[in-house]
Design a protein around this motif. Structure first.
Motif, short mmCIF file in Angstrom:
data_model
loop_
_atom_site.label_atom_id
_atom_site.label_comp_id
_atom_site.label_asym_id
_atom_site.label_seq_id
_atom_site.Cartn_x
_atom_site.Cartn_y
_atom_site.Cartn_z
N LEU A 33 0.81 -1.21 0.00
CA LEU A 33 0.00 0.00 0.00
C LEU A 33 0.84 1.26 0.00
N SER A 34 2.13 1.15 0.31
CA SER A 34 2.96 2.34 0.47
C SER A 34 3.65 2.76 -0.80
N LYS A 35 3.53 2.00 -1.88
CA LYS A 35 4.28 2.29 -3.08
C LYS A 35 3.38 2.73 -4.23
N THR A 36 3.91 3.62 -5.04
CA THR A 36 3.27 4.00 -6.28
C THR A 36 3.99 3.28 -7.41
N TYR A 37 3.22 2.54 -8.22
CA TYR A 37 3.82 1.69 -9.24
C TYR A 37 3.73 2.35 -10.62
N ASN A 412 -0.14 10.02 0.71
CA ASN A 412 -0.79 8.99 -0.12
C ASN A 412 -1.10 9.55 -1.52
N LEU A 413 -0.05 10.06 -2.16
CA LEU A 413 -0.18 10.70 -3.46
C LEU A 413 0.11 9.72 -4.59
N ILE A 428 -4.73 10.12 -3.58
CA ILE A 428 -5.37 8.94 -4.15
C ILE A 428 -6.88 9.13 -4.30
N ASP A 429 -7.52 9.83 -3.34
CA ASP A 429 -8.96 10.05 -3.42
C ASP A 429 -9.32 10.98 -4.57
N THR A 430 -8.53 12.07 -4.74
CA THR A 430 -8.77 12.98 -5.86
C THR A 430 -8.57 12.27 -7.18
N TRP A 431 -7.54 11.47 -7.27
CA TRP A 431 -7.22 10.76 -8.51
C TRP A 431 -8.36 9.82 -8.91
N TYR A 432 -8.89 9.07 -7.96
CA TYR A 432 -10.01 8.18 -8.28
C TYR A 432 -11.26 8.98 -8.67
N ALA A 433 -11.46 10.14 -8.05
CA ALA A 433 -12.66 10.93 -8.35
C ALA A 433 -12.65 11.49 -9.77
N LEU A 434 -11.50 11.52 -10.42
CA LEU A 434 -11.39 12.05 -11.78
C LEU A 434 -11.64 10.98 -12.84
N TYR A 600 -5.60 8.21 3.97
CA TYR A 600 -5.58 6.75 3.86
C TYR A 600 -6.92 6.08 4.18
N SER A 601 -7.74 6.69 5.02
CA SER A 601 -8.88 5.96 5.60
C SER A 601 -9.90 5.53 4.56
N THR A 602 -10.28 6.42 3.62
CA THR A 602 -11.34 6.06 2.67
C THR A 602 -10.92 4.91 1.76
#
Length: 781
Positions: A33-37, A412-413, A428-434, A600-602
Motif C-alpha cells: 500500500l505504500s508504493k506508487t507503481y 498517499n499521493l 489517491i482520493d482525488t485521482w479516483y474521483a477524476l 488513507y482511511s477512505t
C-alpha cells in the motif's frame, strides 16, 4: 487487424510479426500500500535489422565504440512510446537487455519497456538532495534577515527559521542562561537552522531534472505550508553559496584545441574522452592520465574555502583549502569508455574574492618518466563569494528519490506521466474521483471469472523514523510508541504491514500560559544530535515575548511563526502531520484531520469492506477502450462496479487480464471546503475529469466571484464569498454568565442561526461536445 508500433527516441522499431508484447500496469497495489507503481513490460525481442542495428548502435559488436559519432551507453534507458494502430498507448523508456547472436550473426535484441514513473526514478538516480542546485533558495545571512524570517507573515518566504534549539534546553521565564525572555538566555540568530518549503524543493528538483510536476494538491496549503528542516550538522556553521569557476579565457599550448579534450567558456565545462592512440614502443593508451589542477588565489589567506567537483552533472567530491594553493582535482586513467564533463564550484566560510587558474593536460606515465601533452590553461574571472546562506550545504543527507517518494507516501499521493517529462501529482482520493466509468460486460469472458478473497493485513502501522529528541523520548517512555505513529488492527488472519516514512516527527513544547512553541534537537543527555530529515507545518502568526540577538544588538520578538505538526486552513479547519489523533502540542487537543484520516482511511475502508472481493477476469478490449482507459477509471461488469488493482495487456492480441476490487465509494464525491463566516476569498482546487478539455465553474448564490470561471487544465480557482448574515448565535442565560446546553451537552442556538452553503457547479466539457457536472461546496458557519 491489430498492429503495434514502438518508437525509440522518435524512430520506429522493426518488430517480429508474431512477437507477443505484454505490458503490466498498476498504480497502487494491495500487495504494498505504500508504493506508487508504474507500467512495465515483460521482456520481448525485436529483429536485428539494419534499422534496429542503427538504433542500438550494433550493440552485439563491442568494437563499435561510436556509431554516427554518437556513443551508446546501454546503462541509460532510451525514451520510448508505444502505439496500437497508430493510437498512443504508453510513454516511458526502453532498456536494451542483450543482443542474441546465432551462427555468428546478430539475430535479435531483447528489450524491456518501463513506464514514466520508473523513468523519473532513472532521472533521480542515486543523487542526493545536496546534488540539486538549490542556489535559487540562498539568501543573505544576517541576524536581521533571520529575524524577519521568524516574524514576518506578510512576506511569503520560501525559507524560514523555526524556533528549534540544537544546543540548549530553552525556558520561558525563571531566569538563568536558558531563559529566552531575558538577555542572559536570549536566542542567538546563528543558533537556528533554516527550513525550506517542500513545494520549492519540488520546483527546483523539476528544474534540475528537466521535468514538470502538475496537480492542484501542489497548490494546497497542506502542501505549500509544509517545510523540510535543513539541518545536517550538530551546530550551524556558515558557508557561502557555491559559485562555478567563471572561465574567462583559455590558452592552448599547441595553439588550437586538441581532439580529445577542451573547455566551453560559456558553460564553464571541461570535457575529455578516451585518448585512442596507436601503440608504439613504450607508448600505449593505458599509459596516459587526464589531469586537472586548479590554483586558487583568495583575498583573505585565513578563510577556508571548499572546491566542489561535479562530474557528468553529478557531485563527485570536495577539496578543502586555505590561502593561495594549487589542488589536483582530477587524475583519470585513460581507459575505453572514458567520456567526462567537469564543472568546478567554490564555497567559503566567509565572504571573499577569488581568482583562479586551471591547467588541464594528458600526462604520460611509464617507468618513472612523466610528460605532459595537449595542455591548455584556463584563466578565471575574479569572483565574489557573497555572504549568502547556502541551503545546499545544510539539507539532510538524503537521496532525491527517498525525499520524493517519502512525500508521496506521507500524503498517499499518486504520480503518473501525462505527456513527455510531465507528471501529475494528486491524492489517491482525488485521482479516483477524476476517473471515468466503462461498462466492459460485452468485452469480458464471463465463462471464466475468479473470485478470490482480498489478501489483507491484520495490522497496518503508520510510522515515522525514531526520534532521539528529549521530548519524543519522554513521550515514548510514557506511551511505548513514537509520537504521531498509529496502528490500525483488523479481524483478519493476514500478516502485518508498515507504512514507514523516511522522516522524523520532531515533537514540540508549548510553554504553559503562552502561545510560544519551541522544539529541540537535543537528546536525553541534552546533547545536540543530527536528526533524520524533519518535515513540519508552519502555523499562523502568534504572539510571544522572547529576546533575540541579531548580530549587532538585542531585539524583542513579539510575534512569530510557529512550527510543528499543526496547520489551520481558512481559519476553521485544523490538520496535523501526525498519523494518529495524538494531542497537539500547540493546540492542546486531539487533531482528527491527521494523515491517516485525511489520506488513507477512505481507500482502506473500501478495501477492508467485508463484502469486497478480488476479481480476476479476461477481456478482449477494443483499441479505442484500451488506449483511452486509465487506471483510475471504474469498470462495470454486469451490475457490479470495480476499481483496477492491476491490468496485464497483450498488445499483440488485445487480451487484457484484470485484477479488480469491488468499489463501494461514490464515483463523484462532493468536495466540501469549510471557511470562516466573514467575507473572504477561498482557494478551490478544480480538477478536470479524465478526457475533459475544459470546465466552467458557476454558482446561483449572489455576491460570489469566481476567478477564473473557465479553465482548460486542472488548477486552483479563487472564490470570493460574502459574509454569512445568519452566523451562529448561541442562547445564553439571563445574566449572560453561561451558555444554555441540551441534556446531551450541545449548546443551543437561536432560530436565526444557519450555516451558509455555497454550491459550485463544475461543468466539464469533452472533445466530442458532451458534458458532465460535478459539485463543490463552500460552507460558512
Amino acid at each position: 487487424m491489430r498492429k503495434v508500433q514502438i518508437y525509440v527516441e522518435g524512430v520506429q522499431l522493426d518488430l517480429f510479426n508474431d512477437e507477443q508484447i505484454n505490458v503490466n500496469s498498476t498504480i497502487q497495489n494491495i500487495a504494498d500500500l505504500s508504493k506508487t507503481y508504474s507500467d512495465f513490460s515483460q521482456s520481448f525481442t525485436v529483429p536485428a535489422t539494419v534499422n534496429n542495428n542503427k538504433i542500438f548502435h550494433h550493440f552485439y559488436n563491442s568494437e563499435v565504440y561510436k556509431y554516427d559519432q554518437v556513443q551508446l551507453n546501454v546503462n541509460v534507458r532510451k525514451s520510448a512510446s508505444i502505439e496500437i494502430n497508430l493510437t498512443p498507448f504508453r510513454t516511458g523508456k526502453i532498456q536494451l537487455e542483450k543482443a542474441n547472436i546465432k551462427n555468428g550473426k546478430p539475430e535479435s535484441y531483447t528489450l524491456t519497456f518501463y513506464g514514466d514513473i520508473t523513468s523519473l526514478k532513472d532521472k533521480f538516480g542515486e543523487d542526493m538532495l545536496s546534488d540539486v542546485d538549490l542556489s535559487s533558495l540562498d539568501h543573505t545571512y544576517t541576524g536581521v534577515e533571520v529575524y524577519n524570517r521568524i516574524t514576518d507573515d506578510s512576506t511569503d518566504y520560501d525559507v524560514r527559521y523555526p524556533l528549534i534549539s540544537s544546543d540548549r534546553n530553552w525556558n520561558f521565564g525563571g531566569g538563568g542562561s536558558n531563559d529566552i525572555t531575558i538577555t542572559a538566555g536570549r536566542i542567538l540568530y546563528n543558533e537556528l537552522f533554516p527550513a525550506v518549503k517542500i513545494k520549492k524543493l519540488f520546483e527546483v528538483i523539476a528544474t534540475n531534472y528537466g521535468v514538470t510536476f502538475t496537480g492542484t494538491f501542489l497548490s494546497d496549503e497542506r502542501f505549500t505550508k509544509c517545510f523540510l528542516w535543513a539541518k545536517n550538522t550538530k551546530s550551524n556553521t556558515f558557508i557561502t553559496g557555491a559559485k562555478e569557476l567563471d572561465f574567462a579565457s583559455v590558452v592552448y599550448a599547441a595553439g588550437s584545441p586538441p581532439n580529445n579534450s577542451g573547455v566551453d567558456l560559456t558553460t564553464n565545462t571541461i570535457t575529455y574522452d578516451y585518448l585512442n592512440i596507436s601503440p608504439v614502443l613504450f607508448v600505449a593508451p593505458q599509459m596516459f592520465y587526464f589531469v586537472i589542477q586548479t590554483t586558487i588565489v583568495p583575498s583573505d589567506a585565513t578563510t577556508d574555502y571548499y572546491i566542489d567537483v561535479h562530474r557528468n552533472g553529478n557531485f563527485s567530491h570536495t577539496v578543502q583549502g586555505v590561502g593561495t594553493n594549487t589542488y589536483q582535482l582530477i587524475n583519470d586513467h585513460n581507459s575505453p569508455g572514458l567520456n567526462e564533463s567537469i564543472v568546478i564550484e567554490v564555497r567559503a566560510a566567509n565572504q571573499i574574492n577569488i581568482d583562479s587558474t586551471t591547467n588541464c593536460y594528458w600526462q604520460y606515465v611509464w617507468g618513472g618518466v612523466t610528460a605532459n601533452m595537449d595542455e591548455f590553461t584556463i584563466t578565471g574571472a575574479t569572483q565574489t563569494l557573497t555572504g549568502n546562506l547556502s541551503l545546499g550545504s545544510l539539507v539532510p543527507e538524503m537521496k532525491v528519490t527517498d525525499f520524493f517518494s517519502g512525500v508521496l507516501k506521507m500524503f498517499n499521493l499518486t504520480c503518473y506521466g501525462t505527456i513527455a517529462d510531465t507528471y501529475e501529482i494528486e491524492t489517491i482520493d482525488t485521482w479516483y474521483a477524476l476517473g471515468d466509468v466503462y461498462d466492459i460486460t460485452t468485452d469480458t469472458d464471463i465463462t471464466s471469472i475468479d473470485v478470490d478473497r482480498v489478501p489483507l493485513y491484520k495490522k497496518i502501522s503508520f510510522k515515522y523514523q525514531e526520534s532521539k529528541s528529549v521530548l519524543n523520548q519522554a513521550f515514548k517512555a510514557l506511551f511505548y510508541r513514537e509520537y504521531g505513529n498509529t496502528e490500525e488492527s483488523y479481524t483478519y488472519d493476514g500478516g502485518e504491514f508498515s507504512v514507514k516514512l523516511p522522516f522524523e516527527n520532531l515533537m514540540g513544547e508549548k510553554f504553559t500560559g503562552t502561545t510560544t512553541q519551541v522544539a529541540y534537537a537535543i537528546d536525553d543527555n541534552l546533547d545536540s544530535y543530527i536528526p533524520k530529515p524533519c518535515l513540519m507545518y508552519m502555523y499562523d502568526k502568534q504572539s510571544t515575548g522572547i529576546e533575540f540577538y541579531n548580530g549587532s544588538g538585542q531585539v524583542t520578538i513579539s510575534d512569530y511563526m510557529p512550527f510543528g505538526q499543526d496547520l489551520q486552513i481558512n481559519g476553521t479547519t485544523d490538520y496535523s502531520l501526525n498519523f494518529s489523533a495524538d494531542r497537539s502540542t500547540f493546540l492542546l487537543t486531539p487533531i482528527y484531520n491527521n494523515l491517516f484520516a485525511t489520506y488513507y482511511s477512505t481507500y482502506l475502508l473500501n478495501l477492508y469492506d467485508v463484502q469486497n472481493r478480488l476479481i480476476k477476469v479476461k477481456t478482449q478490449l477494443p483499441i479505442s477502450t484500451l488506449t483511452s482507459l486509465k487506471l483510475n477509471d471504474r469498470l462495470v461488469i454486469r451490475d457490479k462496479r470495480y476499481i483496477i488493482n492491476e491490468m496485464k495487456s497483450n498488445l499483440t492480441t488485445g487480451e487484457v487480464n484484470f485484477t479488480l476490487l469491488l468499489d463501494f465509494r461514490p464515483v463523484r464525491p462532493i468536495q466540501v471546503i469549510p471557511t470562516n463566516a466573514g467575507a473572504n476569498c477561498v482557494d478551490v482546487p478544480v480538477n478536470l475529469l479524465n478526457g475533459a478539455v475544459s470546465a466552467t465553474i458557476a454558482t446561483t448564490t449572489g455576491g460570489v466571484t469566481i476567478t477564473p470561471s473557465t479553465i482548460t487544465s486542472s488548477q486552483v480557482v479563487v472564490v470570493c464569498v460574502p459574509a454569512n448574515s445568519n452566523t451562529q448565535e448561541l442562547i445564553i442565560t439571563e445574566d449572560a454568565a453561561d451558555y444554555i446546553n441540551t441534556e446531551n451537552f450541545f449548546r443551543m442556538e437561536t432560530e436565526e442561526s444557519a450555516p451558509q452553503t455555497i454550491t459550485l457547479t463544475v461543468t466539464h466539457t469533452y472533445a466530442n461536445g458532451s458534458v458532465n457536472d460535478t459539485s463543490i461546496i463552500i460552507q460558512q458557519p
